[in-house]
Design a protein around this motif. Structure first.
Motif, PDB file in Angstrom:
ATOM      1  N   ALA A 178      -3.788  13.253  -1.667  1.00 44.90           N
ATOM      2  CA  ALA A 178      -3.896  12.390  -0.488  1.00 44.90           C
ATOM      3  C   ALA A 178      -3.858  10.936  -0.960  1.00 44.90           C
ATOM      4  N   ARG A 179      -3.234  10.102  -0.169  1.00 44.60           N
ATOM      5  CA  ARG A 179      -3.216   8.669  -0.495  1.00 44.60           C
ATOM      6  C   ARG A 179      -3.132   7.857   0.796  1.00 44.60           C
ATOM      7  N   MET A 180      -3.356   6.565   0.677  1.00 48.21           N
ATOM      8  CA  MET A 180      -3.186   5.665   1.812  1.00 48.21           C
ATOM      9  C   MET A 180      -1.693   5.472   2.075  1.00 48.21           C
ATOM     10  N   PRO A 181      -1.343   4.999   3.308  1.00 48.13           N
ATOM     11  CA  PRO A 181       0.066   4.673   3.547  1.00 48.13           C
ATOM     12  C   PRO A 181       0.490   3.564   2.583  1.00 48.13           C
ATOM     13  N   LEU A 182       1.713   3.670   2.118  1.00 48.18           N
ATOM     14  CA  LEU A 182       2.237   2.725   1.137  1.00 48.18           C
ATOM     15  C   LEU A 182       3.273   1.845   1.840  1.00 48.18           C
ATOM     16  N   VAL A 183       3.174   0.549   1.661  1.00 44.35           N
ATOM     17  CA  VAL A 183       4.160  -0.349   2.269  1.00 44.35           C
ATOM     18  C   VAL A 183       4.991  -0.994   1.167  1.00 44.35           C
ATOM     19  N   ASN A 232       4.775  -2.650  -4.109  1.00 41.83           N
ATOM     20  CA  ASN A 232       4.218  -1.550  -3.332  1.00 41.83           C
ATOM     21  C   ASN A 232       2.781  -1.920  -2.989  1.00 41.83           C
ATOM     22  N   MET A 233       2.526  -2.025  -1.692  1.00 40.42           N
ATOM     23  CA  MET A 233       1.170  -2.307  -1.234  1.00 40.42           C
ATOM     24  C   MET A 233       0.509  -0.950  -1.010  1.00 40.42           C
ATOM     25  N   THR A 234      -0.459  -0.611  -1.852  1.00 33.90           N
ATOM     26  CA  THR A 234      -0.974   0.762  -1.843  1.00 33.90           C
ATOM     27  C   THR A 234      -2.150   0.968  -0.889  1.00 33.90           C
ATOM     28  N   ASP A 235      -2.704  -0.116  -0.351  1.00 37.05           N
ATOM     29  CA  ASP A 235      -3.693   0.003   0.719  1.00 37.05           C
ATOM     30  C   ASP A 235      -3.753  -1.320   1.490  1.00 37.05           C
ATOM     31  N   PHE A 236      -2.913  -1.404   2.525  1.00 40.49           N
ATOM     32  CA  PHE A 236      -2.796  -2.671   3.256  1.00 40.49           C
ATOM     33  C   PHE A 236      -4.068  -3.003   4.049  1.00 40.49           C
ATOM     34  N   THR A 237      -4.939  -2.004   4.234  1.00 42.89           N
ATOM     35  CA  THR A 237      -6.188  -2.292   4.946  1.00 42.89           C
ATOM     36  C   THR A 237      -7.128  -3.100   4.051  1.00 42.89           C
TER      37      THR A 237
END
Lengths: 298, 298
Positions: A178-183, A232-237
């Motif tokens: 599982a991972r956060m959405p990646l931007v 790659n933004m691995t956790d934009f929150t």
């Protein structure tokens, strides 16, 4: 759909459209599962599928597709430019709506257990599902690729999380997690000197002292005669898009170069951009519940 | 829901919760209709309902609720601070997804025709559905309010679009039409002098030479000791939020005052903010199809 999880399984087949069709078939016409996109790359010999769905139907569809990939793909004959270790190479689950990271982790473990039992496929849990820190990073998990995996899994540090010290003879081994959405967010500079892009990438990325949830390298856009900080933004929150964008402007100034635009590659959750707009407009007390689409999806 | 229309009917009852409950009942538990919000104001003696739905089920539910409001509300006994002319005062339809403005106009006319036939309720078509330019603006249509309507509809210019030269004896007359989503956007200034807010409102609003799809007034936030340019953005796809925000900053500079924040009141479509983020980040070639929620809703 009340709870929404995204899943982006990568399969090691990108040349035979019929095989690809059979592998993605379980994602079509299923209640509670939506196939958003799949794209095959011949050079990489790989197909990346983007799905969203409710946890249970999504899980069942992914398990089914992994069974088909196990039958269809023979890794002993696979070649392609992209690193890979299994017929189903990697299966990330991403919480999107009304789903916690813990639930996404649980979902990844259920899939891992099920495919191991059904298809005798060994599994590494990776990213947030990893059982040890050295197993979080996919590149490290996959290092050596299919050809070296039979040996690698004998090592104490690399015994699979499911399936014992062996790999599947033709389907290899799969990373599930599982991972956060990646931007994928790239910022363009008005110079053709790659050194500036590399230097700024170093300033902003986690690896070399920058933001925790930012990976970055400098790349050249030769046809345009400019360079780019490719991230790659691995956790934009936690590491906001606007924050890294503004910092790149500040760093670029130091070298007398300018930011001339940016790119977002592929899909991203609306919140990444809404959060950006709320920053620039200085909106007070904004809530995502004010977004019509958020309410419609509830 | 493949096609989505929003509807924000306003009913002239905000004091009797039982009546309000009966009026909103047709919006509950209907396939293809989603009641997002309703709020009653005792001073206004008015309830504003926010719905989304597929065109046909939404239409049927709105017609049903208008019938109940016609029975429940007696305008000859209605008092409240908000201008009003009918038991169901105004019914705007707003295209949200996979629906054109022409379809929303058509929907508004179908509702107008149906409620006139069913309940003998006269209707003014307004906004984009208006049959003459002087009938577009709701304030002009409603001018005189319930008490003056019986006389007003005798005038050549104000014969109702449905129902002839009369009003319903107890339910009055209703405005039905289609419009773009409206964004209530307020920008705060670091001064307590209302003149600055009024002057800047004049600079940016359509009425006095500003942006075509912007209405605005200055208001005081007395408890905070600041003033605000309070706006309704009537078509954010043509007059962007960031554009009016940046212009307000430019105008404020002239008076030596600063923008210190903003507010968004109520709901807005994600595109209004995503467009803003794409501007500030200078994102090249961005498409709404890159937004995960857009794809999920497709």
């Amino acid at each position: 759909m009340n709870k929404i999880v995204q899943c982006v399984p990568n399969f090691s087949e990108g040349r035979d459209p019929k095989k690809v069709d059979r592998i993605v078939e379980p994602f079509r016409g299923k209640q509670g599962v939506k196939l958003l996109d799949y794209s095959s790359d011949e050079d990489h010999n790989r197909t990346v599928v983007t799905l969203v769905g409710e946890p249970d139907p999504l899980k069942e569809a992914v398990i089914e597709a992994m069974g088909i990939a196990t039958e269809e793909i023979d890794m002993t004959k696979h070649e392609g430019q992209h690193p890979r270790m299994g017929a189903t190479d990697v299966v990330p689950f991403i919480p999107i709506k009304n789903v916690t990271m813990d639930e996404a982790i649980e979902l990844s473990k259920e899939v891992a257990k099920a495919v191991n039992e059904k298809y005798d496929l060994p599994i590494f849990l990776y990213e947030k599902s990893a059982t040890a820190p050295h197993r979080q990073n996919l590149a490290k998990v996959r290092k050596g690729q299919f050809e070296a995996m039979e040996e690698k899994v004998q090592e104490e540090d690399w015994e699979p999380d499911f399936g014992g010290k062996k790999i599947h003879p033709t389907a290899g081994i799969t990373a599930v997690g599982a991972r956060m959405p990646l931007v994928a967010f790239n910022v363009n500079l008005d110079t053709d000197d790659i050194d500036f892009a590399n230097q700024i990438a170093k300033n902003v990325r986690h690896l070399s002292g920058g933001f925790r949830y930012c990976k970055g390298i400098g790349i050249e856009l030769k046809d345009r005669g400019i360079v780019q900080v490719s991230m790659n933004m691995t956790d934009f929150t936690k590491t906001a898009l606007y924050r890294v964008f503004e910092l790149i402007k500040i760093e670029a100034k130091r070298y007398g170069v300018n930011v001339v635009g940016s790119e977002i590659i592929g899909l991203l959750p609306m919140e990444a951009l809404i959060d950006t707009a709320v920053y620039y407009l200085g909106v007070e007390d904004f809530s995502m519940d004010q977004v019509l689409e958020q309410r419609i999806m509830e």
